[in-house]
Write a protein that holds these residues in place. Structure first.
Motif, mmCIF file in Angstrom:
data_model
loop_
_atom_site.group_PDB
_atom_site.id
_atom_site.type_symbol
_atom_site.label_atom_id
_atom_site.label_comp_id
_atom_site.label_asym_id
_atom_site.label_seq_id
_atom_site.Cartn_x
_atom_site.Cartn_y
_atom_site.Cartn_z
ATOM 1 N N ALA A 1 -8.089 1.209 0.309
ATOM 2 C CA ALA A 1 -9.246 2.029 -0.062
ATOM 3 C C ALA A 1 -9.351 2.241 -1.560
ATOM 4 O O ALA A 1 -10.299 2.865 -2.033
ATOM 5 N N GLY A 2 -8.403 1.727 -2.312
ATOM 6 C CA GLY A 2 -8.409 1.948 -3.756
ATOM 7 C C GLY A 2 -7.823 3.304 -4.085
ATOM 8 O O GLY A 2 -7.517 4.119 -3.208
ATOM 9 N N ASP A 3 -7.648 3.560 -5.361
ATOM 10 C CA ASP A 3 -7.029 4.809 -5.814
ATOM 11 C C ASP A 3 -8.125 5.835 -6.050
ATOM 12 O O ASP A 3 -8.711 5.913 -7.129
ATOM 13 N N ASP A 4 -8.411 6.655 -5.023
ATOM 14 C CA ASP A 4 -9.441 7.683 -5.165
ATOM 15 C C ASP A 4 -8.820 9.058 -5.357
ATOM 16 O O ASP A 4 -9.421 10.087 -5.050
ATOM 17 N N GLY A 5 -7.598 9.073 -5.889
ATOM 18 C CA GLY A 5 -6.931 10.337 -6.162
ATOM 19 C C GLY A 5 -6.000 10.737 -5.032
ATOM 20 O O GLY A 5 -6.213 10.396 -3.872
ATOM 21 N N ILE B 1 2.416 6.004 4.007
ATOM 22 C CA ILE B 1 1.018 6.140 4.429
ATOM 23 C C ILE B 1 0.091 6.174 3.224
ATOM 24 O O ILE B 1 -0.961 5.515 3.208
ATOM 25 N N HIS B 2 0.470 6.929 2.187
ATOM 26 C CA HIS B 2 -0.342 6.967 0.957
ATOM 27 C C HIS B 2 -0.537 5.572 0.383
ATOM 28 O O HIS B 2 -1.643 5.186 -0.002
ATOM 29 N N ALA B 3 0.548 4.821 0.292
ATOM 30 C CA ALA B 3 0.475 3.491 -0.332
ATOM 31 C C ALA B 3 -0.392 2.540 0.488
ATOM 32 O O ALA B 3 -1.157 1.751 -0.077
ATOM 33 N N LEU B 4 -0.274 2.598 1.814
ATOM 34 C CA LEU B 4 -1.112 1.746 2.654
ATOM 35 C C LEU B 4 -2.584 2.127 2.540
ATOM 36 O O LEU B 4 -3.464 1.264 2.495
ATOM 37 N N GLU B 5 -2.860 3.419 2.483
ATOM 38 C CA GLU B 5 -4.248 3.864 2.287
ATOM 39 C C GLU B 5 -4.783 3.375 0.950
ATOM 40 O O GLU B 5 -5.901 2.846 0.859
ATOM 41 N N LYS B 6 -3.989 3.555 -0.087
ATOM 42 C CA LYS B 6 -4.409 3.162 -1.430
ATOM 43 C C LYS B 6 -4.649 1.667 -1.535
ATOM 44 O O LYS B 6 -5.586 1.214 -2.195
ATOM 45 N N ALA B 7 -3.824 0.872 -0.856
ATOM 46 C CA ALA B 7 -3.949 -0.585 -0.920
ATOM 47 C C ALA B 7 -5.275 -1.067 -0.352
ATOM 48 O O ALA B 7 -5.806 -2.093 -0.784
#
Length: 203
Positions: free
Chosen positions: A155-159, A147-153
């Motif tokens: 939304a960008g890396d916002d921490g 889930i983290h990786a899909l979000e990051k892909a």
């Protein structure tokens, strides 16, 4: 489809990095899954549940499907957690002892699966589900790293933001794209570990 993290596992409870190791749910994790099923009624209706093939996700999915009286679809290996390589089974203290400076420097050990790899395979899995069940609303039980990786892909890396057990995100599949929709959804209120985890990357 609503993609959520599994219930608490025995290794979550003692803060061991799991990756693709396969510890079972704790009693607390099973109770979380039962409560999550009741909470899911407020976000559905759902037509079916699907999970990764790792037993912490599969057991969570089975409990939810039974509670809701809906089908549990075949497990999908591409929804499994990121491989943590040589860190699987280790605590943060053990990692610091054996790989000094790695965590603070953002380095990872041999065998640690890349974001590109897990985004690619999990996106393929969600697209397959959409193709096979185009009219269905699915509850997908997967893992924090996915889930983290899909979000990051998207939304960008916002921490890093901790993803508690039985918390997740709606994802919409449109053509080739799998994109998060809205904010995170917490199906249980006690999904956080009893003691805050010492490392954000434990899975």
């Amino acid at each position: 489809m609503l993609v959520v993290r599994h219930g608490e596992s025995t290794w979550n409870a003692v803060r061991r990095w799991q990756g693709q190791a396969d510890p079972p749910l704790t009693g607390r994790g099973e109770a979380q899954a039962h409560r999550a099923a009741r909470a899911a009624l407020g976000h559905g209706p759902f037509d079916a549940v699907v999970s990764s093939d790792l037993q912490r996700a599969r057991s969570t999915g089975a409990i939810i499907a039974t509670e809701l009286g809906i089908d549990l679809l075949d497990a999908d290996v591409d929804l499994a957690e990121r491989s943590a390589g040589e860190w699987e089974g280790l605590t943060r203290v053990e990692i610091e002892e054996r790989y000094p400076g790695f965590l603070s420097d953002g380095r990872r050990p041999p065998g640690y699966e890349s974001d590109e790899s897990i985004v690619g395979r999990s996106t393929d899995a969600l697209r397959r589900l959409s193709d096979r069940h185009p009219e269905a609303t699915l509850l997908v039980v997967s893992h924090g790293g996915i889930i983290h990786a899909l979000e990051k892909a998207h939304a960008g890396d916002d921490g890093w933001q901790r993803l508690d057990n039985l918390t997740g995100r709606w994802f919409a599949v449109t053509g080739e794209s799998v994109a998060p929709v809205g904010s995170r959804v917490a199906l249980v209120l006690d999904g956080a570990p009893t003691i805050p985890p010492p490392d954000p990357n434990y899975a």
